[in-house]
Enzyme design. Structure first.
Site, PDB file in Angstrom:
ATOM      1  N   ASP A  49       0.832  -1.205   0.000  1.00 58.14           N
ATOM      2  CA  ASP A  49       0.000   0.000   0.000  1.00 58.14           C
ATOM      3  C   ASP A  49       0.865   1.253   0.000  1.00 58.14           C
ATOM      4  O   ASP A  49       0.615   2.208  -0.742  1.00 58.14           O
ATOM      5  CB  ASP A  49      -0.915  -0.026   1.223  1.00 58.14           C
ATOM      6  N   GLU A 121      -2.031  -5.320  -3.430  1.00 62.77           N
ATOM      7  CA  GLU A 121      -1.030  -4.593  -2.646  1.00 62.77           C
ATOM      8  C   GLU A 121       0.090  -5.526  -2.195  1.00 62.77           C
ATOM      9  O   GLU A 121       1.270  -5.146  -2.207  1.00 62.77           O
ATOM     10  CB  GLU A 121      -1.699  -3.936  -1.443  1.00 62.77           C
TER      11      GLU A 121
END
Length: 228
Positions: A49, A121
């Site tokens: 992320d 992610e």
């Protein structure tokens, strides 16, 4: 680890071959697979992320030198939100490669947007750990190419930007709460607090409620940028 056909196809889709296939495996392991203990992709989600946020921020900053902060932030949010990650994951058919518990798989886990976004992610983190920042940047810019070619220079006011941010992440609308009023009758100062679903809040003060709301929203957006 030997890659199965779906995982080989995944590597072809992202145009990256892993040196350490174990990193790819960990990125694909969903937490529902209890038998693998702590070896799942949750820690990688955290790292991926942040990497995605940095890479896209860096791209926007360099590609659009005349854009103001608000425009950069609005476009960044739309590019790194969970919906965007899930969309890219669907495009590369990431769900087919996921390693998860039988029950989760049976009840549609491979197509759940939240699971796909998290896995995307984690995959980003795996590529970075297997290579370097320059390599993962090239992979991401290629995967996000269609989205990066469809950006808007329209700059919205802070309240509208904040509303876009929370809606993109499936939260409820921001709540604006009138806290108090200070000052003289002819020169009042209004205090307004804004709250969003993840618990963050900010307070704005100005000579009108509307302006105080805008300031509160702007301050909260600054907080959120630090969280990305």
């Amino acid at each position: 680890m030997r890659l199965d056909q779906n995982q080989k196809k995944l590597c072809e889709e992202i145009k990256y071959s892993f040196v350490n296939a174990d990193l790819l495996e960990q990125a694909l392991v969903h937490s529902s697979l209890k038998s693998r203990g702590h070896l799942n992709n949750q820690r990688m989600e955290f790292l991926g992320d942040r990497i995605l946020g940095f890479v896209i921020s860096d791209y926007l900053f360099k590609a659009y030198p005349n854009w103001r902060e608000g425009t950069l932030a609005l476009n960044l949010n739309s590019l790194v939100c969970r919906e965007a990650c899930a969309e890219i994951a669907e495009k590369i058919e990431l769900g087919k490669s996921l390693i998860m518990g039988k029950s989760e798989s049976k009840y549609g886990g491979r197509t759940k947007k939240a699971i796909l976004a998290d896995a995307m992610e984690a995959l980003i983190a795996a590529i970075y750990l297997d290579s370097n920042m320059n390599t993962v940047s090239n992979v991401l810019v290629t995967l996000w190419k269609a989205k990066l070619n469809n950006l808007s220079e329209v700059e919205l006011d802070p309240k509208t930007m904040l509303q876009h941010w929370v809606q993109a992440r499936g939260m409820g609308l921001p709540q604006y709460i009138d806290m108090k009023r200070d000052g003289l009758d002819h020169e009042p100062i209004f205090y307004v607090e804004v709250r969003i679903g993840n618990g963050l809040s900010a307070i704005g003060k100005e000579k009108s409620k509307r302006s105080a709301q805008q300031i509160a929203a702007k301050d909260l957006l600054i907080q959120l940028e630090k969280e990305i």
